[in-house]
Design an enzyme around this catalytic site. Structure first.
Site, PDB file in Angstrom:
ATOM      1  N   GLU A 219     111.871  59.221  -2.132  1.00  0.00           N
ATOM      2  CA  GLU A 219     111.379  60.007  -3.259  1.00  0.00           C
ATOM      3  C   GLU A 219     112.563  60.709  -3.931  1.00  0.00           C
ATOM      4  O   GLU A 219     113.611  60.901  -3.320  1.00  0.00           O
ATOM      5  CB  GLU A 219     110.436  61.112  -2.747  1.00  0.00           C
ATOM      6  CG  GLU A 219     109.343  60.635  -1.835  1.00  0.00           C
ATOM      7  CD  GLU A 219     108.208  59.991  -2.611  1.00  0.00           C
ATOM      8  OE1 GLU A 219     108.053  60.300  -3.795  1.00  0.00           O
ATOM      9  OE2 GLU A 219     107.493  59.175  -2.006  1.00  0.00           O
TER      10      GLU A 219
ATOM     11  N   GLY B  42     113.628  52.848  -4.865  1.00  0.00           N
ATOM     12  CA  GLY B  42     112.250  53.330  -4.800  1.00  0.00           C
ATOM     13  C   GLY B  42     111.759  53.572  -3.389  1.00  0.00           C
ATOM     14  O   GLY B  42     110.591  53.884  -3.169  1.00  0.00           O
TER      15      GLY B  42
ATOM     16  N   ILE C 211     100.553  48.996   9.887  1.00  0.00           N
ATOM     17  CA  ILE C 211     100.454  48.626  11.307  1.00  0.00           C
ATOM     18  C   ILE C 211      99.168  49.233  11.881  1.00  0.00           C
ATOM     19  O   ILE C 211      98.993  50.448  11.807  1.00  0.00           O
ATOM     20  CB  ILE C 211     101.649  49.178  12.127  1.00  0.00           C
ATOM     21  CG1 ILE C 211     102.983  48.871  11.454  1.00  0.00           C
ATOM     22  CG2 ILE C 211     101.611  48.653  13.553  1.00  0.00           C
ATOM     23  CD1 ILE C 211     104.169  49.589  12.099  1.00  0.00           C
TER      24      ILE C 211
ATOM     25  N   VAL D 131      99.461  56.657   9.704  1.00  0.00           N
ATOM     26  CA  VAL D 131     100.552  56.480  10.679  1.00  0.00           C
ATOM     27  C   VAL D 131     100.928  55.001  10.725  1.00  0.00           C
ATOM     28  O   VAL D 131     100.079  54.143  10.975  1.00  0.00           O
ATOM     29  CB  VAL D 131     100.125  56.955  12.083  1.00  0.00           C
ATOM     30  CG1 VAL D 131     101.259  56.750  13.083  1.00  0.00           C
ATOM     31  CG2 VAL D 131      99.698  58.416  12.058  1.00  0.00           C
TER      32      VAL D 131
ATOM     33  N   GLY E 142     101.725  53.049   8.289  1.00  0.00           N
ATOM     34  CA  GLY E 142     101.348  52.270   7.103  1.00  0.00           C
ATOM     35  C   GLY E 142     100.405  51.137   7.449  1.00  0.00           C
ATOM     36  O   GLY E 142      99.274  51.350   7.878  1.00  0.00           O
TER      37      GLY E 142
ATOM     38  N   GLU F 153      93.656  55.347   9.318  1.00  0.00           N
ATOM     39  CA  GLU F 153      94.587  54.393   9.938  1.00  0.00           C
ATOM     40  C   GLU F 153      95.924  54.324   9.201  1.00  0.00           C
ATOM     41  O   GLU F 153      96.993  54.270   9.820  1.00  0.00           O
ATOM     42  CB  GLU F 153      93.958  52.992   9.967  1.00  0.00           C
ATOM     43  CG  GLU F 153      94.847  51.900  10.532  1.00  0.00           C
ATOM     44  CD  GLU F 153      95.197  52.122  12.001  1.00  0.00           C
ATOM     45  OE1 GLU F 153      94.268  52.154  12.816  1.00  0.00           O
ATOM     46  OE2 GLU F 153      96.400  52.285  12.321  1.00  0.00           O
TER      47      GLU F 153
ATOM     48  N   GLY G 180     104.373  50.917   1.457  1.00  0.00           N
ATOM     49  CA  GLY G 180     104.269  49.871   0.441  1.00  0.00           C
ATOM     50  C   GLY G 180     102.822  49.599   0.070  1.00  0.00           C
ATOM     51  O   GLY G 180     101.899  49.833   0.859  1.00  0.00           O
TER      52      GLY G 180
ATOM     53  N   THR H 284     100.443  53.661  -6.277  1.00  0.00           N
ATOM     54  CA  THR H 284     100.848  52.428  -5.596  1.00  0.00           C
ATOM     55  C   THR H 284      99.790  51.969  -4.598  1.00  0.00           C
ATOM     56  O   THR H 284      99.316  50.827  -4.653  1.00  0.00           O
ATOM     57  CB  THR H 284     102.180  52.685  -4.855  1.00  0.00           C
ATOM     58  OG1 THR H 284     103.103  53.212  -5.788  1.00  0.00           O
ATOM     59  CG2 THR H 284     102.730  51.408  -4.261  1.00  0.00           C
TER      60      THR H 284
ATOM     61  N   LYS I 232     103.253  62.377  11.396  1.00  0.00           N
ATOM     62  CA  LYS I 232     102.686  61.191  12.061  1.00  0.00           C
ATOM     63  C   LYS I 232     102.692  61.368  13.580  1.00  0.00           C
ATOM     64  O   LYS I 232     101.724  61.018  14.268  1.00  0.00           O
ATOM     65  CB  LYS I 232     103.476  59.944  11.645  1.00  0.00           C
ATOM     66  CG  LYS I 232     103.324  59.641  10.151  1.00  0.00           C
ATOM     67  CD  LYS I 232     104.368  58.650   9.657  1.00  0.00           C
ATOM     68  CE  LYS I 232     104.205  58.371   8.166  1.00  0.00           C
ATOM     69  NZ  LYS I 232     105.319  57.601   7.606  1.00  0.00           N
TER      70      LYS I 232
HETATM   71  N1  HSE Z   1     107.743  57.827   2.997  1.00  0.00           N
HETATM   72  C1  HSE Z   1     107.290  57.132   4.160  1.00  0.00           C
HETATM   73  C2  HSE Z   1     108.392  56.223   4.682  1.00  0.00           C
HETATM   74  C3  HSE Z   1     106.086  56.283   3.934  1.00  0.00           C
HETATM   75  O1  HSE Z   1     109.472  56.170   4.124  1.00  0.00           O
HETATM   76  O2  HSE Z   1     108.146  55.569   5.678  1.00  0.00           O
HETATM   77  C4  HSE Z   1     104.834  57.082   3.821  1.00  0.00           C
HETATM   78  O3  HSE Z   1     104.651  57.883   4.948  1.00  0.00           O
END
Ligand code: HSE
Length: 446
Positions: A191, A188, A137, A133, A135, A130, A308, A14, A206
């Site tokens: 997991e 989705g 941001i 932590v 995603g 970056e 994402g 992804t 994180k």
């Molecule tokens: N699985 C994480 C979440 C995203 O649900 O925020 C990747 O760290």
């Protein structure tokens, strides 16, 4: 190859697909911002048959990571495989071959960052993370560079979108944890094995990175106190709401010391009651937020998509661009112009101990299941009084046919050690079920 940096990508899942998409589709925008070209020259993935809706012409595709890790035409390796191994070995190989590394892998940095940072420095290359932590941001850049003038007073946040989605949905629909988790998996978000998300491990990865970056300490993921959301019921969420609170899975880190000198670092991940009108309580669904307070800047908040394809790829490519700005083909030695990866000079980062959980000061939400008979509450409150724990509120749910009824108590501040000692006495009472839910409450002065 002057004025160009050549990228090799490990993993076309992804996020990898998102990174490839940006490198292919936004190349001209990036050139205008950088004054040089970032070129995707190679990508590796075990599955090369899947159509990713991208034109990979000019990109060497392989099913073997080694074709990228040691290739002469790759200056920077992007690791988007995830997990501890083989991600660690791949990044080590890339750094040892003089290639910069960029990763979105929080598990890798939390567990092996302290091996990778000096290795990168020894080989004169950069390491960027970056996207690990928050995603998309840009919170690490904000903490590392934007807040560099500050002694950080606290950092906390909602760092896992899956848990925030589940808790938001439980609150909005009065739904049970298991049902919402199933829905999150179908959508989705979660997991198939949701343990890392729902048990707080992803948040702890994180938080350990944020804490070390905030306080100039070494990353100590194994020492983060970690509790997940799997024991929260719809009824807890409802009780918290009745008392004016919302339950969020937070990662919280604070420095402890005297005269501004940090001597211990507090790090904890757990479901937390936050006032319903606080800023952090407004962060809902799968969104993330990171809050940083500094002694000069005061309170700051970074909000956005924590996961994402497109948001996470955005952060990965921002790292690539930072490195490209100072270290391209005509300037290979510019690493020293980058801010240090963990925000402090490597030789200034300290081996600070973690504050023992027993010494953490908190306010508490207790859910006791008690026999509905005279004197039970009096016995419980008398033990709390023995431990000098004072109560802010008590909520007793209506009688039911069940043998035990829930009693909710909110306490004023006490130490975790003192609270646990009181609870172990309370659970010896014959009228109290030994399974007590302990949640922590924070107001953060906001
Ligand atoms: N699985 C994480 C979440 C995203 O649900 O925020 C990747 O760290």
């Amino acid at each position: 190859m002057l004025n160009e940096i050549r990228v090799g990508l490990l993993g076309l899942g992804t996020i990898g697909t998102g990174v490839a998409r940006i490198l292919i589709e936004q190349q001209e925008l990036m050139r205008r911002r950088l004054g040089k070209t970032v070129r995707l020259v190679a990508a590796a993935d075990r599955d090369l048959d899947r159509d990713r809706g991208l034109d990979f012409s000019g990109v060497r595709l392989s099913d073997d990571a080694k074709d990228i890790l040691t290739a002469d035409d790759v200056d920077l390796v992007v690791e988007l495989i995830g997990g501890y191994e083989p991600a660690r070995s791949f990044v080590v190989t890339a750094l040892e071959h003089g290639k910069h590394a960029v990763t979105a892998n929080k598990a890798l940095i939390a567990k092996h960052g302290e091996e990778l940072f000096p290795l990168a420095a020894k080989n004169g290359v950069a390491i960027g993370f970056e996207a690990a932590v928050g995603g998309g941001i840009p919170c690490l850049k904000a903490l590392r560079e934007g807040c560099a003038a500050n002694a950080v007073l606290s950092v906390y946040g909602i760092l896992n979108g899956t848990c925030n989605f589940i808790l938001t949905k439980m609150e909005n629909e009065g739904a049970d944890y298991a049902d919402v988790l199933k829905e999150a998996q179908e959508l989705g978000y979660a997991e198939a094995d949701p343990t890392f998300d729902v048990e707080g491990i992803d948040t702890a990865h994180k938080l350990s990175i944020l804490a070390a970056m905030a306080f100039g300490s070494k990353i100590k993921f194994d020492e983060v106190f970690t509790e997940g959301i799997s024991k929260i019921t719809a009824s807890d969420i409802e009780s918290a709401a009745e008392l004016g609170y919302r339950i969020k899975l937070l990662g919280i880190a604070k420095p402890h010391g005297v005269d501004g000198e940090v001597e211990q670092v507090e790090m904890r991940v757990h479901p937390t009651l936050v006032p319903v009108d606080s800023q952090i309580a407004q962060v809902s669904d799968s969104y993330n937020a990171v809050m940083v307070s500094g002694d000069f800047v005061e309170h700051t908040m970074y909000f956005g998509r924590g996961a994402g394809e497109r948001p996470t790829a955005s952060a990965v490519v921002a790292d690539i661009m930072d490195i490209a700005r100072v270290c391209s083909g005509d300037a290979p030695d510019g690493v020293d112009k980058l801010a240090p990866p963990m925000a402090f000079c490597e030789n200034e980062r300290r081996e600070l101990p973690t504050l023992p959980m027993a010494d953490v000061q908190c306010e508490y939400y207790l859910r006791l299941m008690v026999k509905d008979e005279p004197g039970v509450i009096a016995s419980v409150t008398s033990i709390l009084a023995d431990h000098r724990i004072s109560l802010e509120a008590v909520l007793q749910k209506e009688r039911s046919a069940a043998q035990h009824v829930p009693v909710i108590m909110l306490t004023h501040e006490t130490s975790e050690g003192n609270l646990q000692a009181a609870i172990s006495r309370i659970t010896q009472l014959s009228s109290v079920d030994p399974d007590v839910l302990i949640l922590r409450k924070e107001s953060f002065g906001a």
